[in-house]
Design a protein around this motif. Structure first.
Motif, PDB file in Angstrom:
ATOM      1  N   ALA A 514       0.880  -1.307   0.189  1.00 32.94           N
ATOM      2  CA  ALA A 514      -0.045   0.120  -0.066  1.00 32.94           C
ATOM      3  C   ALA A 514       0.771   1.077   0.041  1.00 32.94           C
ATOM      4  CB  ALA A 514      -0.877  -0.083   1.366  1.00 32.94           C
ATOM      5  N   THR A 515       2.105   1.176   0.590  1.00 33.00           N
ATOM      6  CA  THR A 515       2.799   2.505   0.737  1.00 33.00           C
ATOM      7  C   THR A 515       3.861   2.360  -0.293  1.00 33.00           C
ATOM      8  OG1 THR A 515       4.241   1.334   2.447  1.00 33.00           O
ATOM      9  CG2 THR A 515       2.297   2.694   3.277  1.00 33.00           C
ATOM     10  N   ARG A 516       4.445   1.489  -0.554  1.00 33.40           N
ATOM     11  CA  ARG A 516       5.854   1.446  -1.408  1.00 33.40           C
ATOM     12  C   ARG A 516       5.278   1.482  -2.942  1.00 33.40           C
ATOM     13  NH1 ARG A 516       6.417   1.387   4.127  1.00 33.40           N
ATOM     14  NH2 ARG A 516       8.491   1.069   4.819  1.00 33.40           N
ATOM     15  N   PHE A 517       4.279   0.871  -3.149  1.00 36.49           N
ATOM     16  CA  PHE A 517       3.540   0.678  -4.571  1.00 36.49           C
ATOM     17  C   PHE A 517       2.657   1.730  -4.816  1.00 36.49           C
ATOM     18  CE2 PHE A 517       5.469  -3.889  -4.862  1.00 36.49           C
ATOM     19  CZ  PHE A 517       6.787  -3.393  -5.096  1.00 36.49           C
ATOM     20  N   ASP A 518       1.412   1.578  -4.158  1.00 34.52           N
ATOM     21  CA  ASP A 518       0.206   2.334  -4.180  1.00 34.52           C
ATOM     22  C   ASP A 518       0.765   3.874  -3.699  1.00 34.52           C
ATOM     23  OD1 ASP A 518      -1.424   0.940  -5.453  1.00 34.52           O
ATOM     24  OD2 ASP A 518      -2.997   0.748  -3.998  1.00 34.52           O
ATOM     25  N   ARG A 519       1.812   4.046  -2.932  1.00 36.26           N
ATOM     26  CA  ARG A 519       1.949   5.445  -2.635  1.00 36.26           C
ATOM     27  C   ARG A 519       0.881   6.272  -1.681  1.00 36.26           C
ATOM     28  NH1 ARG A 519       7.369   5.252  -3.387  1.00 36.26           N
ATOM     29  NH2 ARG A 519       7.781   4.331  -5.584  1.00 36.26           N
ATOM     30  N   LYS A 520       0.339   5.187  -0.790  1.00 41.23           N
ATOM     31  CA  LYS A 520      -0.620   5.864   0.006  1.00 41.23           C
ATOM     32  C   LYS A 520       0.170   6.285   1.384  1.00 41.23           C
ATOM     33  CE  LYS A 520      -4.409   3.056  -1.474  1.00 41.23           C
ATOM     34  NZ  LYS A 520      -5.496   1.896  -1.152  1.00 41.23           N
ATOM     35  N   GLY A 521      -0.177   7.326   2.151  1.00 46.28           N
ATOM     36  CA  GLY A 521       0.543   7.929   3.101  1.00 46.28           C
ATOM     37  C   GLY A 521       1.393   8.580   2.687  1.00 46.28           C
ATOM     38  N   PRO A 529      -1.264   4.650   5.971  1.00 48.96           N
ATOM     39  CA  PRO A 529      -2.536   5.196   5.744  1.00 48.96           C
ATOM     40  C   PRO A 529      -3.755   4.373   6.508  1.00 48.96           C
ATOM     41  CG  PRO A 529      -1.995   3.568   3.928  1.00 48.96           C
ATOM     42  CD  PRO A 529      -0.754   3.822   4.748  1.00 48.96           C
ATOM     43  N   SER A 530      -4.698   4.946   6.880  1.00 46.48           N
ATOM     44  CA  SER A 530      -5.769   4.349   7.803  1.00 46.48           C
ATOM     45  C   SER A 530      -6.204   2.922   7.079  1.00 46.48           C
ATOM     46  CB  SER A 530      -6.852   5.121   7.995  1.00 46.48           C
ATOM     47  OG  SER A 530      -6.537   6.352   8.787  1.00 46.48           O
ATOM     48  N   GLY A 531      -6.664   2.133   7.927  1.00 46.95           N
ATOM     49  CA  GLY A 531      -7.248   0.769   7.385  1.00 46.95           C
ATOM     50  C   GLY A 531      -6.360  -0.496   7.543  1.00 46.95           C
ATOM     51  N   LEU A 532      -4.914  -0.141   7.702  1.00 45.45           N
ATOM     52  CA  LEU A 532      -4.303  -1.438   7.858  1.00 45.45           C
ATOM     53  C   LEU A 532      -4.361  -1.882   9.357  1.00 45.45           C
ATOM     54  CD1 LEU A 532      -1.052   0.154   6.403  1.00 45.45           C
ATOM     55  CD2 LEU A 532      -2.633  -1.377   5.228  1.00 45.45           C
TER      56      LEU A 532
END
Length: 545
Positions: A514-521, A529-532
């Motif tokens: 979610a963070t390293r590929f989708d760049r969320k956060g 990001p929320s929801g983890l």
């Protein structure tokens, strides 16, 4: 009157913690072929966390090596004096086989077990430099079978003998390496040290080395210009007749960290050495050594992340603020979980490269090809991430983390070294490009491996597709070099994502993707990001008393 000397809400030193209990390290050790070494790793981990070993590390770091160039009456001796604790650390490391012992062990996974031991032996990092050099020298030395027959049994011995005497007469020896010079740095082909051949087959070396690792080692691999070009030589500290080789220590480097290791400046004033490999093939020979020390850099950075995370977790488990323990506060949980995700991804990649190294040594060409590109990219990215990780872990302790007693400043000072040692970030990134161009089979193996997993998650699949397009368009040499860091990063992230999907905890994998590929956060640690689901992520790294 209030009792101002009653101590409350302060966290006792972290002692008795066994870093071998790390789930990600233990799982990787077993998966990469080192299951037979689990108990050995746990035994060393228990010693690593003991009050005695921690004290050795503190003393070795605080009481820096002292250079003695001459004795009391003016004779040149070129000796380094270490704190006794340094020798205890060295003795323990050799007894547990952290040096060249795997080269004498035919069991599959021997190099993986050694890698895991490096990952749990954490009292002090500086003494691991000669340990790493001794490990890495063996395959390079084998380019001269006669010299290898003499010295390899001594390099693989588990006996630590620090006395300065004829290497062949000792029960065990350690090794060092001399490559870089003032005018060249990483451009070793610009070296000016000269090697003149002698009638007896030896060479006489004259020149100045800007950095020499572990100057009290028994033997060294040295690059010098022979009549046939840049060549590799073996140079002993003490010659066969008992006299001191003309290897003069000019000064010890005053470094940011790595204080227990006596990095030095060396003058060769007619020193005697023997050729390893062919004249003009020095880089090809010594790169065998460099690749293994690059593996150790990657392992050390992953170890640094786990060590810093453990101290941060321990502190927040026992420190209260605003009515709750820090670890129960939402924002601190975000920070700790993000640090845990980074440490797990780094450990998976480092141990996969250790497994690939073990397999390649045993003739596995596929893993040899994967190692060629994966280690270059992994060394770049994992080491690059370590400094910021150490800073954030230190911040979890607040002001206490900035105090030397916490050991966090030592960890922080050490972190940048792994990114610099054995090729800084630019060198590692350009070496990744070199692997792509000169070993196209490594790219094929890389994408075969990624393809087998990318279908399991669309985020990884998109990243792999983009990476494939990038590597297929490298005709512009200048442009490719300009983008080399991004290319190395993208390869490392692809490997980490693949390994997490295959072998990682699902909650850790999801946070990474979610963070390293989708760049969320956000960009800083602690912006997940929320929801983890953070409970499983933190549950894997809790420090139990």
């Amino acid at each position: 009157m209030a009792d101002t000397h009653t101590v409350t809400n302060q966290v006792a030193p972290l002692q008795g913690y066994n870093p071998a209990t790390s789930p990600v390290l233990r799982e990787a050790l077993i998966r990469e072929g080192g299951e037979w070494g689990v108990e050995e790793v746990a035994e060393l981990g228990a010693l690593s966390g003991s009050a005695q070993a921690q004290r050795w590390g503190e003393l070795a770091d605080r009481n820096r090596p002292i250079l003695h160039t001459h004795d009391t009456i003016g004779n040149r001796i070129d000796e380094v004096e270490y704190d006794p604790a340094y020798h205890e650390l060295m003795r323990t490391a050799l007894e547990h086989g952290l040096h060249a012992a795997p080269w004498a062990d035919d069991r599959p996974g021997a190099h993986v077990v050694r890698a895991a031991k490096m990952g749990v032996w954490t009292p002090e990092p500086g003494h691991l430099c000669p340990i790493s050099m001794t490990y890495a020298v063996v395959p390079a030395l084998r380019y001269n079978p006669e010299l290898s027959a003499i010295y390899e049994p001594l390099l693989t011995s588990r006996t630590y003998d620090p006395q300065l005497t004829v290497p062949a007469t000792k029960a065990g020896i350690t090794a060092g390496m001399s490559m870089t010079e003032k005018q060249g740095g990483s451009d070793v082909r610009a070296n000016s040290t000269e090697a003149a051949p002698n009638a007896d087959g030896s060479y006489t070396l004259t020149g100045h080395k800007w950095f020499t690792s572990a100057p009290m080692g028994d033997i060294f691999l040295v690059l010098a210009q022979a009549p046939g070009g840049l060549s590799c030589f073996l140079l002993p500290r003490i010659l066969a007749d008992g006299t001191r080789n003309r290897m003069h220590l000019q000064r010890l480097k005053d470094k940011l960290g790595n204080h227990a290791n006596a990095s030095s400046e060396i003058e060769y004033d007619g020193a005697t050495a023997w050729l390893v490999g062919e004249e003009g093939r020095g880089v090809a020979v010594i790169i065998e050594m460099v690749n293994l020390t690059r593996l150790d850099c990657t392992l050390a950075s992953a170890t640094s992340m786990r060590a810093g995370l453990s101290r941060a977790i321990y502190h927040t488990q026992h420190r209260r603020a605003f009515g709750d323990y820090l670890i129960d506060q939402p924002l601190m949980r975000n920070v700790l979980a993000d640090l845990a995700v980074e440490a797990e991804a780094a450990t998976l990649l480092a141990m996969r490269m250790a497994g690939a190294t073990d397999n390649a040594i045993r003739g596995d060409e596929r893993d040899g090809a994967l190692r060629r590109i994966g280690l270059a990219a992994g060394k770049y990215w994992v080491c690059k991430r370590a400094t910021g990780h150490a800073a954030e872990a230190m911040e979890c302790l607040g002001g206490n983390g900035y105090i030397e007693d916490s050991q966090m400043p030592r960890l922080y000072r050490e972190a940048p070294l792994m990114g610099i040692w054995e090729g800084s970030g630019n060198v590692s990134a350009l070496d990744t490009l070199r692997a792509i161009v000169t070993r196209p089979e490594s790219v094929e193996v890389l994408f075969d491996d990624l393809a087998s997993t990318a279908g399991a998650d669309p985020r990884l699949a998109r990243h792999v597709d983009t990476l494939k397009a990038t590597l297929g368009d490298l005709d512009d040499v200048t442009g490719a070099q300009y983008r080399a860091r991004q290319i190395a990063e993208d390869i490392a992230l692809a490997l980490q994502g693949m390994l997490l999907i295959r072998h990682g905890n699902p909650a850790v994998s999801e946070a990474f993707l979610a963070t390293r590929f989708d760049r969320k956060g956000g960009s800083a640690y602690g912006t997940l990001p929320s929801g983890l689901d953070l409970d499983p992520i933190l549950g894997r790294v809790l420090v139990t008393d």
